[in-house]
Design an enzyme around this catalytic site. Sequence first.
Site, PDB file in Angstrom:
ATOM      1  N   LYS A 113       0.850  -1.199   0.000  1.00 48.50           N
ATOM      2  CA  LYS A 113       0.000   0.000   0.000  1.00 48.50           C
ATOM      3  C   LYS A 113       0.876   1.236   0.000  1.00 48.50           C
ATOM      4  CE  LYS A 113      -4.518   0.755   0.306  1.00 48.50           C
ATOM      5  NZ  LYS A 113      -5.617  -0.189   0.025  1.00 48.50           N
ATOM      6  N   GLY A 227     -18.652   7.774  -1.720  1.00 47.19           N
ATOM      7  CA  GLY A 227     -17.580   7.931  -2.706  1.00 47.19           C
ATOM      8  C   GLY A 227     -17.759   6.879  -3.787  1.00 47.19           C
ATOM      9  N   ALA A 229     -17.029   3.655  -3.908  1.00 42.70           N
ATOM     10  CA  ALA A 229     -17.610   2.382  -3.449  1.00 42.70           C
ATOM     11  C   ALA A 229     -19.065   2.570  -3.023  1.00 42.70           C
ATOM     12  CB  ALA A 229     -16.775   1.816  -2.301  1.00 42.70           C
TER      13      ALA A 229
HETATM   14  N1  GLU Z   1      -7.391   0.187  -3.077  1.00 47.05           N
HETATM   15  C1  GLU Z   1      -8.150  -0.996  -3.365  1.00 47.05           C
HETATM   16  C2  GLU Z   1      -8.169  -1.913  -2.155  1.00 47.05           C
HETATM   17  O1  GLU Z   1      -8.020  -1.491  -1.039  1.00 47.05           O
HETATM   18  C3  GLU Z   1      -7.689  -1.668  -4.649  1.00 47.05           C
HETATM   19  C4  GLU Z   1      -6.284  -2.160  -4.645  1.00 47.05           C
HETATM   20  C5  GLU Z   1      -5.795  -2.645  -6.008  1.00 47.05           C
HETATM   21  O2  GLU Z   1      -6.566  -2.641  -6.940  1.00 47.05           O
HETATM   22  O3  GLU Z   1      -4.627  -3.000  -6.082  1.00 47.05           O
HETATM   23  O4  GLU Z   1      -8.440  -3.082  -2.291  1.00 47.05           O
END
Ligand code: GLU
Length: 423
Positions: A113, A227, A229
């Site tokens: 992340k 947002g 989602a």
């Molecule tokens: N940010 C999204 C998550 O928390 C997607 C992560 C991604 O597609 O790599 O799952």
Amino acid sequence: MPNNCNVKPENENPFDIVRQQIDASAAILKLSSQEIALLKNPVRELHVSLPVRMDDGTTKVFQGYRVQYNDARGPGKGGIRFHPQETIDTVRALAAWMTWKTALLDLPLGGAKGGVICNPKELSQAELQRLSRAYVRAVYQFIGPDKDVPAPDVYTNPQIMAWMADEYSVISGKPQFGVITGKPISLGGSPGRGDATARGGMYAIREAARVLGIDLSKATVAIQGYGNAGYHAARLCKELFGARVVAACDSQGSVYCEEGIDPEEAYACKCSTTSVCNMDGVETICGDDLLSLDVDILIPAAMENAINSHNAGEVKARIVAELANGPTTPEADEILYANGVHVIPDFLCNAGGVTVSYFEMVQNFYMYRWDEKEVYQKLDQRITDAYQSVWKASCEHNINMRQAAYVVALQRVVEAMKLRGWV
Ligand code: GLU
């Protein structure tokens, strides 16, 4: 208490929560101390300072991070969050959850992340572009299509992914769009990625409703957060199930309407006035009241720690479908379980995003494009399989759904670590 669903009501450190969650499942899996030590710490992390030229000619230095939590099962995968309250421990927690998420969905990927401490709402488009490019320059050596592949997260979007893909390609001296997912379709993005997080959540809700015997066409839904989602969840609850969304909220407040809120109207209102609160024909309620509504499905789709020890006892929903990452604290988990609330844990419920990101990676490697129908079918299969394995583990060990998801995911990560000779 402000009428605001974006505020963290408890000062819980998300990385402490991750470690508590690991401990609970490690006992069930009888993991060794070396295995636990690896699971409880990121394998690698990078802290960067990003000088960015602002429109007024001054330079501002932003702090950024990329955490590669565990790559035993494959290249790192996970979004980049732009948020004023970002902390390294939040990024570590989110990277850990990505590791469990990719393992649970059986994707050949690890977990990572990124984050930058900034408030995108206060930046011009030109400043946002310079910040996005500065981030890629700073982490360039650390990421790559077969090393670590970022994606969107809170307050980052396909346009930002496009700038980042471009910056990486310029430095590489060749188009390397596969370095990032969640791109616009014309730059190698995947059909179906835009609403994939919410759509995956819908497939999980469908499976939960099947297990619990809930008729979704008669179900009522409350959504915390509007947002990407939250909006798509509202739209798809109506479109796929014919369910009635009776409440929604955003960072400025919450609204309720017994007859049902029109998801598109709420979205249009948010786009034109910045908040769903300015809709006509709805009642304004406070944030905690939204969580305690007598609905069938509650969808937390905002930030961490929204359901905590103070309000979990008030939750009346039969299903809590966690589209946000980390919306329920461990204390709240116990209360919900004791009260018979069926929680679809975050790294199962919101795994649609990374699953379609993985499909995007595959398409990029093949220089090919699938159509939306194919993406939806493949996504449905992955989420359904993951839900079934979690439900099975939950029944087998007599544990809640989050612990069960941990058991399935940690088992897979540990197996990979063992096979690679790490432990
Ligand atoms: N940010 C999204 C998550 O928390 C997607 C992560 C991604 O597609 O790599 O799952």
